[in-house]
Design an enzyme around this catalytic site. Structure first.
Site, PDB file in Angstrom:
ATOM      1  N   GLU A   1       0.806  -1.236   0.000  1.00 12.70           N
ATOM      2  CA  GLU A   1       0.000   0.000   0.000  1.00 12.70           C
ATOM      3  C   GLU A   1       0.835   1.279   0.000  1.00 12.70           C
ATOM      4  OE1 GLU A   1      -2.696  -0.486   3.300  1.00 12.70           O
ATOM      5  OE2 GLU A   1      -3.504  -2.350   2.494  1.00 12.70           O
TER       6      GLU A   1
ATOM      7  N   ASN B   1       2.002  -5.213  -3.117  1.00 13.80           N
ATOM      8  CA  ASN B   1       0.597  -5.505  -2.810  1.00 13.80           C
ATOM      9  C   ASN B   1      -0.162  -4.207  -2.535  1.00 13.80           C
ATOM     10  OD1 ASN B   1      -1.436  -7.552  -2.132  1.00 13.80           O
ATOM     11  ND2 ASN B   1      -1.266  -6.829  -0.024  1.00 13.80           N
TER      12      ASN B   1
ATOM     13  N   ASP C   1     -12.336 -10.076  -0.614  1.00 10.38           N
ATOM     14  CA  ASP C   1     -13.626 -10.151   0.072  1.00 10.38           C
ATOM     15  C   ASP C   1     -14.587  -9.235  -0.673  1.00 10.38           C
ATOM     16  OD1 ASP C   1     -12.774  -7.649   1.038  1.00 10.38           O
ATOM     17  OD2 ASP C   1     -12.560  -8.328   3.104  1.00 10.38           O
TER      18      ASP C   1
ATOM     19  N   GLU D   1      -6.312 -10.546  -1.095  1.00  5.95           N
ATOM     20  CA  GLU D   1      -7.118 -10.285   0.109  1.00  5.95           C
ATOM     21  C   GLU D   1      -8.600 -10.209  -0.246  1.00  5.95           C
ATOM     22  OE1 GLU D   1      -5.646  -6.914   2.323  1.00  5.95           O
ATOM     23  OE2 GLU D   1      -3.554  -7.451   1.957  1.00  5.95           O
TER      24      GLU D   1
ATOM     25  N   HIS E   1     -10.581  -5.917  -2.296  1.00  2.87           N
ATOM     26  CA  HIS E   1     -11.634  -5.674  -1.299  1.00  2.87           C
ATOM     27  C   HIS E   1     -12.774  -4.934  -2.010  1.00  2.87           C
ATOM     28  CE1 HIS E   1      -9.215  -6.940   2.099  1.00  2.87           C
ATOM     29  NE2 HIS E   1      -8.231  -6.151   1.709  1.00  2.87           N
TER      30      HIS E   1
HETATM   31  O1  G3I Z   1      -4.962  -7.777  19.118  1.00  8.73           O
HETATM   32  C1  G3I Z   1      -5.446  -6.524  19.587  1.00  8.73           C
HETATM   33  C2  G3I Z   1      -6.197  -6.686  20.880  1.00  8.73           C
HETATM   34  O2  G3I Z   1      -5.311  -7.133  21.866  1.00  8.73           O
HETATM   35  C3  G3I Z   1      -6.806  -5.351  21.253  1.00  8.73           C
HETATM   36  O3  G3I Z   1      -7.599  -5.518  22.386  1.00  8.73           O
HETATM   37  C4  G3I Z   1      -7.679  -4.813  20.148  1.00  8.73           C
HETATM   38  C5  G3I Z   1      -8.243  -3.436  20.465  1.00  8.73           C
HETATM   39  O4  G3I Z   1      -8.528  -2.722  19.286  1.00  8.73           O
HETATM   40  O5  G3I Z   1      -6.882  -4.697  18.983  1.00  8.73           O
HETATM   41  C6  G3I Z   1      -6.364  -5.938  18.536  1.00  8.73           C
HETATM   42  O6  G3I Z   1      -5.601  -5.712  17.382  1.00  8.73           O
HETATM   43  C7  G3I Z   1      -6.352  -5.484  16.198  1.00  8.73           C
HETATM   44  C8  G3I Z   1      -5.880  -6.477  15.147  1.00  8.73           C
HETATM   45  O7  G3I Z   1      -6.518  -6.220  13.922  1.00  8.73           O
HETATM   46  C9  G3I Z   1      -6.168  -7.921  15.552  1.00  8.73           C
HETATM   47  O8  G3I Z   1      -7.525  -8.135  15.644  1.00  8.73           O
HETATM   48  C10 G3I Z   1      -6.105  -4.075  15.720  1.00  8.73           C
HETATM   49  O9  G3I Z   1      -6.680  -3.156  16.633  1.00  8.73           O
HETATM   50  C11 G3I Z   1      -6.697  -3.880  14.368  1.00  8.73           C
HETATM   51  O10 G3I Z   1      -6.289  -2.616  13.875  1.00  8.73           O
HETATM   52  C12 G3I Z   1      -6.196  -4.950  13.429  1.00  8.73           C
HETATM   53  O11 G3I Z   1      -6.821  -4.763  12.179  1.00  8.73           O
HETATM   54  C13 G3I Z   1      -6.195  -5.389  11.094  1.00  8.73           C
HETATM   55  C14 G3I Z   1      -5.897  -4.350  10.049  1.00  8.73           C
HETATM   56  O12 G3I Z   1      -5.336  -4.988   8.892  1.00  8.73           O
HETATM   57  C15 G3I Z   1      -4.909  -3.324  10.533  1.00  8.73           C
HETATM   58  O13 G3I Z   1      -4.647  -2.403   9.560  1.00  8.73           O
HETATM   59  C16 G3I Z   1      -7.135  -6.430  10.549  1.00  8.73           C
HETATM   60  O14 G3I Z   1      -7.270  -7.499  11.474  1.00  8.73           O
HETATM   61  C17 G3I Z   1      -6.597  -6.993   9.226  1.00  8.73           C
HETATM   62  O15 G3I Z   1      -7.579  -7.792   8.624  1.00  8.73           O
HETATM   63  C18 G3I Z   1      -6.267  -5.858   8.290  1.00  8.73           C
HETATM   64  O16 G3I Z   1      -5.708  -6.407   7.116  1.00  8.73           O
HETATM   65  C19 G3I Z   1      -5.382  -5.463   6.114  1.00  8.73           C
HETATM   66  C20 G3I Z   1      -4.155  -5.964   5.424  1.00  8.73           C
HETATM   67  O17 G3I Z   1      -3.117  -6.195   6.345  1.00  8.73           O
HETATM   68  C21 G3I Z   1      -3.688  -4.990   4.353  1.00  8.73           C
HETATM   69  N1  G3I Z   1      -4.763  -4.691   3.416  1.00  8.73           N
HETATM   70  C22 G3I Z   1      -6.011  -4.271   4.031  1.00  8.73           C
HETATM   71  C23 G3I Z   1      -6.490  -5.283   5.060  1.00  8.73           C
HETATM   72  C24 G3I Z   1      -7.832  -4.883   5.633  1.00  8.73           C
HETATM   73  O18 G3I Z   1      -7.745  -3.681   6.314  1.00  8.73           O
END
Ligand code: G3I
Length: 482
Positions: free
Chosen positions: A171, A213, A280, A278, A249
């Site tokens: 990105e 990516n 969806d 990715e 996405h």
């Molecule tokens: O693990 C912590 C947890 O301990 C905490 O309590 C909670 C509170 O917010 O956060 C948790 O972490 C989160 C993590 O996902 C695991 O669930 C983060 O806040 C959250 O920001 C994170 O989001 C991820 C996101 O990337 C971050 O940018 C998503 O799961 C993940 O699916 C998403 O994936 C991205 C790709 O890497 C890049 N392309 C876009 C895609 C979708 O956004």
């Protein structure tokens, strides 16, 4: 694209993990470092992974490692998928929470699970403006550049030999119509930070495919044109890049583009693989199902679209769960989108359009390279004037590795099957083959057609490819009808 997580709660149980070794055997997919064999079996056509493997592709999913104790989740994972991507566990904040202190615990759990169940692994993501640890967010300039390159080197070295493809840079381009790089602390270290990351990744793990990516690059637009220009420039200057990932996405505001396939194809025409990384699609019912099948058909229509990864298993596992964008409902039941995806994977006629087809639109005018990419020259071998076939190789090489694309051209009688033979230099090892079954990984190797590319009309052509360490093949391959 808003990257704020909107995930629902995954169901967690302590039931024993299910294993689907049969699926992996059926898919013929073995650990990185050996050939991907395409085998048919009783499972072919009944799971996403096995059906994709029949077409020389993989079908993967993002995995959240903390759900590997959920028996429903793991049951679907092991039954349906033959590629996994760590949803968050290999990102910078997860793997280097303190500078110089690396934590691979969760990433390693995913790799172990994959290896135990015959799945390969996509690495995600080495360098990204988001999900940086706090210490990196506070760095800038050459200090940040060094820290980023050290991170790339350390993580890619740790996983060396275990990763099919790395999202080396994620990105890096801005949304909107400018085609500019995204402003970030990494970008402010200098415009060459992306190629520096790719070179570091190649040096650390020469066997992994290296991908750029991004999202909102799925159709032809200012952003994808800018990525295209960067890739074209990289190929012309020998910067190591093997693939472009299209996140895909989609929702009603960002639908599957009408030129999706054409856009993937123009990147392939630059001489590298494309992957849907990715996927969806928000929605439900037949509309969602139709969109999924469109994506699958687009990938299958492109010889170097090597696989599809969905960004989660059940709707409740999604980062945007409220949009119900995945193939399984919250209980793990197959949705209409699953059925249409599987049907599209099982459709007969995948095609292998020649990678030398010119792009359908004029390439962007931003920073065109002054020299043509070295690997995209079309093979000049004329079609044989008889009932036989000819084969020619185009190589994308770098120090220590190569990707070979082999084109088979049918004579006047056409082909109902083919066998290509070539000899690899001493020390060369094939690590990955697509769209063919190979007899081995070194020395004299023969490649046979797979189910979907054996039939070639008179004067027509098809392609397969392989990747290896060492030097690429020299000399002209043999080709015989089979
Ligand atoms: O693990 C912590 C947890 O301990 C905490 O309590 C909670 C509170 O917010 O956060 C948790 O972490 C989160 C993590 O996902 C695991 O669930 C983060 O806040 C959250 O920001 C994170 O989001 C991820 C996101 O990337 C971050 O940018 C998503 O799961 C993940 O699916 C998403 O994936 C991205 C790709 O890497 C890049 N392309 C876009 C895609 C979708 O956004």
């Amino acid at each position: 694209m808003n990257h704020v997580s909107a995930r629902g709660s995954g169901r967690r149980t302590t039931a024993p993990r299910l294993r689907a070794a049969l699926v992996s055997i059926a898919a013929g997919v073995v650990a990185v470092g050996t050939t991907v064999a395409i085998a048919s079996s009783a499972s072919a056509g009944t799971t996403l992974g096995a059906s994709a493997a029949e077409k020389g592709r993989y079908f993967g999913t993002a995995v959240a490692v903390n759900k590997l104790s959920d028996s429903v989740y793991v049951g679907i994972l092991n039954r349906e998928f033959n590629m996994v991507t760590a949803e968050n566990e290999m990102k910078w904040d997860a793997t280097e929470p303190n500078q110089g202190q690396f934590n691979y615990t969760n990433g390693d759990r995913l790799v172990s699970h994959a290896q135990a169940n015959g799945m390969r692994v996509r690495g995600h993501a080495l360098a990204w403006h988001s999900q940086q640890p706090g210490w990196a967010q506070n760095l800038s300039g050459s200090t940040l550049r060094s820290a980023m390159l050290n991170h790339v080197t350390q993580v890619a070295t740790h996983y060396k030999g275990k990763i099919y493809a790395w999202d080396v840079v994620n990105e890096a381009f801005a949304d909107g119509g400018t085609g500019a790089r995204r402003d970030s602390n990494l970008q402010r270290t200098g415009n060459d930070w992306i190629e520096a990351a790719f070179r570091a990744a190649r040096a650390a793990d020469p066997g992994a495919k290296l991908c750029y990516n991004d999202y909102n690059t799925d159709g032809q637009n200012a952003k994808s044109n800018a990525v295209y220009a960067m890739v074209q420039d990289f190929k012309s200057r020998g910067v190591p890049i093997d693939c472009v990932g299209f996140q895909s996405h989609f929702n009603s505001a960002s639908p599957v583009p009408s030129d999706y396939q054409a856009n993937l194809q123009r990147f392939v025409n630059l001489g590298l693989d494309v992957q849907i990384t990715e996927l969806d699609i928000e929605g439900s019912g037949s509309t969602q199902a139709d969109n999924y099948s469109r994506v699958v058909r687009a990938c299958l229509a492109i010889a170097r679209c090597t696989g599809i990864t969905v960004w989660g298993i059940r709707d409740s596992d999604s980062w945007r769960a409220s949009g119900t964008p995945l193939l399984f409902d919250n209980s793990g039941n197959k949705k209409a989108a699953y059925t249409s995806t599987l049907s599209a994977l099982n459709e007969g006629g995948t095609t292998t359009p020649p990678t030398t087809t010119p792009p359908t639109t004029t390439p962007p005018t931003t920073t065109p390279p002054t020299t043509p990419p070295p690997t995209t020259a079309p093979p000049t071998t004329p079609p044989p004037g008889n009932g036989g076939c000819t084969a020619s190789v185009s190589l994308n090489s770098w120090t220590g590795g190569f990707v070979a694309t082999v084109r088979i051209t049918a004579g006047s009688a056409g082909l109902s099957g083919w066998v290509v033979g070539l000899t690899l230099p001493s020390g060369t090892l094939i690590t990955n083959t697509w769209s063919a079954q190979s007899s081995g990984t070194s020395g004299s190797v023969t490649f046979r057609n797979v189910s979907y590319n054996g039939t070639v009309g008179a004067g027509g052509s098809t392609e397969f490819g392989f990747q290896g360490t060492g030097n690429g093949p020299t000399g002209t391959p043999t080709c015989s009808p089979a």
